[in-house]
Design a protein around this motif. Structure first.
Motif, PDB file in Angstrom:
ATOM      1  N   LEU A   1       0.846  -1.202   0.000  1.00  0.00           N
ATOM      2  CA  LEU A   1       0.000   0.000   0.000  1.00  0.00           C
ATOM      3  C   LEU A   1       0.877   1.246   0.000  1.00  0.00           C
TER       4      LEU A   1
ATOM      5  N   THR B   1      -3.569   4.957  -1.060  1.00  0.00           N
ATOM      6  CA  THR B   1      -4.774   4.137  -1.162  1.00  0.00           C
ATOM      7  C   THR B   1      -5.945   4.963  -1.718  1.00  0.00           C
TER       8      THR B   1
ATOM      9  N   TYR C   1     -11.275   1.809  -9.737  1.00  0.00           N
ATOM     10  CA  TYR C   1     -11.864   1.847 -11.077  1.00  0.00           C
ATOM     11  C   TYR C   1     -13.266   1.230 -10.978  1.00  0.00           C
TER      12      TYR C   1
ATOM     13  N   GLN D   1     -15.871   2.908  -7.292  1.00  0.00           N
ATOM     14  CA  GLN D   1     -15.428   4.074  -6.508  1.00  0.00           C
ATOM     15  C   GLN D   1     -15.305   5.335  -7.370  1.00  0.00           C
TER      16      GLN D   1
HETATM   17  O1  LIG Z   1      -5.544  -3.262  -1.824  1.00  0.00           O
HETATM   18  C1  LIG Z   1      -6.612  -3.071  -2.422  1.00  0.00           C
HETATM   19  O2  LIG Z   1      -6.978  -3.804  -3.315  1.00  0.00           O
HETATM   20  C2  LIG Z   1      -7.353  -1.839  -2.145  1.00  0.00           C
HETATM   21  C3  LIG Z   1      -6.595  -0.731  -1.845  1.00  0.00           C
HETATM   22  C4  LIG Z   1      -7.185   0.535  -1.900  1.00  0.00           C
HETATM   23  O3  LIG Z   1      -6.515   1.561  -1.771  1.00  0.00           O
HETATM   24  N1  LIG Z   1      -8.519   0.627  -2.122  1.00  0.00           N
HETATM   25  C5  LIG Z   1      -9.301  -0.468  -2.358  1.00  0.00           C
HETATM   26  O4  LIG Z   1     -10.508  -0.301  -2.619  1.00  0.00           O
HETATM   27  N2  LIG Z   1      -8.732  -1.718  -2.285  1.00  0.00           N
HETATM   28  C6  LIG Z   1      -9.570  -2.933  -2.442  1.00  0.00           C
HETATM   29  O5  LIG Z   1     -10.051  -3.000  -3.777  1.00  0.00           O
HETATM   30  C7  LIG Z   1     -11.409  -3.479  -3.784  1.00  0.00           C
HETATM   31  C8  LIG Z   1     -12.274  -2.394  -4.403  1.00  0.00           C
HETATM   32  O6  LIG Z   1     -13.548  -2.872  -4.643  1.00  0.00           O
HETATM   33  P1  LIG Z   1     -14.604  -2.093  -5.572  1.00  0.00           P
HETATM   34  O7  LIG Z   1     -14.674  -0.703  -5.052  1.00  0.00           O
HETATM   35  O8  LIG Z   1     -15.857  -2.865  -5.393  1.00  0.00           O
HETATM   36  O9  LIG Z   1     -14.070  -2.146  -6.986  1.00  0.00           O
HETATM   37  C9  LIG Z   1     -11.760  -3.815  -2.351  1.00  0.00           C
HETATM   38  O10 LIG Z   1     -11.490  -5.199  -2.135  1.00  0.00           O
HETATM   39  C10 LIG Z   1     -10.807  -2.977  -1.536  1.00  0.00           C
HETATM   40  O11 LIG Z   1     -10.461  -3.552  -0.293  1.00  0.00           O
END
Ligand SMILES: O=C(O)c1cc(=O)[nH]c(=O)n1[C@@H]1O[C@H](COP(=O)(O)O)[C@@H](O)[C@H]1O
Length: 321
Positions: free
Chosen positions: A168, A171, A269, A272
């Motif tokens: 990370l 984030t 992507y 969010q």
């Molecule tokens: O490490 C990650 O994948 C992660 C890091 C980050 O900065 N933000 C983030 O959303 N994630 C992960 O990426 C996924 C995003 O999911 P969606 O928003 O549904 O596409 C989730 O599993 C989050 O835990």
């Protein structure tokens, strides 16, 4: 894959993770499907929020991603927290997904965000990155906020077994800046990433002109690690997580992500709000290293394999457009 990478296939019969991921991204494209079995999605798919429901959900997503032998994704990223909710039965569903993905030749990134003091970190490294572990994925996400060097057991295990890590850095969540931007513009200089790389382009570029934010220090440490480990590969074993929603923040913090020589996992992507166009301009020169990952944005197209496959194709062409 470069000839050198192929020559460095380890005893496990695996080329280095960076080389495998780069080759897959070149042939398939820069899309990763996040497998996040949220209770609401399971319900929408007509599945129970049980371990059996999680397994059916996961295997359907895998089948769509596998594209009948022509994969539609470069990698799958199961969200470990959503399996942990169901204890050992949930983790067994995750193990099944990891095994089936391996069988289908699709790379997996376990999104576990592990981080602990070094001696405990060795346990996490053994769970997620060691040969023979039922939970071993091709890569795992790590949290560096106990200090980058506390991740050493996982960094070493990944290099040894041809696996990778995603650390990370910046984030996608708005709260991340309250920690990750600290140190920016405060006049202090970030430390050299390592004696071996002191003064080298990756360390200097990642350190940036404007001082040493926490994110810049993490990026510098990853760049230094890749400078030591990548050999002739375009991508080394240490990737970074840089949210698609904050792609332009790196530049504002004076960080040059194109100097990292590691893949940039970009969540955010889709659901969010980040777009392919925004990512392309935000990541700029670093775009060729970006692996965009979307979970809900694609999973909402289920429960049919055909519906999911269609969403994957749309996202892929959006990213390649
Ligand atoms: O490490 C990650 O994948 C992660 C890091 C980050 O900065 N933000 C983030 O959303 N994630 C992960 O990426 C996924 C995003 O999911 P969606 O928003 O549904 O596409 C989730 O599993 C989050 O835990």
């Amino acid at each position: 894959m470069t000839a050198e990478a192929t020559a460095r296939v380890g005893t496990a019969g695996r080329a280095p993770f960076g080389a495998r991921l780069a080759a897959t991204m070149e042939s398939v494209g820069p899309l990763c499907l996040g497998i996040d079995p949220h209770p609401g999605l399971l319900k929408d798919w007509g599945l129970d929020d049980t371990a059996a429901g999680l397994e059916a959900f996961s295997l359907t997503a895998l089948e769509a991603a596998a594209g009948g032998g022509s994969p539609l994704v470069a990698a799958l990223k199961p969200q470990v927290a959503l399996y942990e909710r169901h204890g050992s039965a949930g983790m067994a569903a995750l193990e099944r997904l990891l095994a089936e993905a391996r069988e289908a030749g699709i790379l997996t990134i376990a999104d576990a965000k592990r981080g602990d003091i070094g001696s405990t970190m060795a346990g996490y490294a053994a769970a997620w990155l060691a040969d023979g572990s039922a939970l071993a994925a091709d890569a795992v996400t790590l949290s560096p906020f106990l200090g980058f060097e506390s991740l050493r057991p996982a960094l070493d295990m990944a290099a040894e077994t041809g696996r990778g890590v995603f650390v990370l850095a910046l984030t996608s969540n708005p709260e991340g800046a309250s920690v990750q931007h600290v140190g920016h513009d405060d006049g202090s200089a970030a430390p050299s990433a390592s004696p071996a790389s002191a003064g080298s382009r990756p360390a200097e570029a990642a350190r940036g002109a404007a001082g040493g934010s926490v994110a810049a220090r993490i990026v510098a440490a990853a760049a230094a690690e890749n400078a030591l480990r990548a050999g002739g590969d375009r991508l080394g074993p240490v990737g970074l997580v840089v949210g698609a929603t904050v792609a332009d923040r790196a530049r504002e913090l004076g960080i040059d992500l194109s100097a990292v020589r590691g893949a940039l996992l970009a969540p955010g992507y889709g659901a969010q709000g980040a777009t392919a166009e925004g990512m392309r301009s935000g990541f700029a020169d670093a775009w060729p290293a970006v692996l965009a990952t979307s979970s809900r944005g694609i999973l909402r197209a289920g429960p049919t394999v055909a519906g999911l496959a269609e969403a994957l194709r749309t996202n892929l062409s959006d990213l390649q457009g």
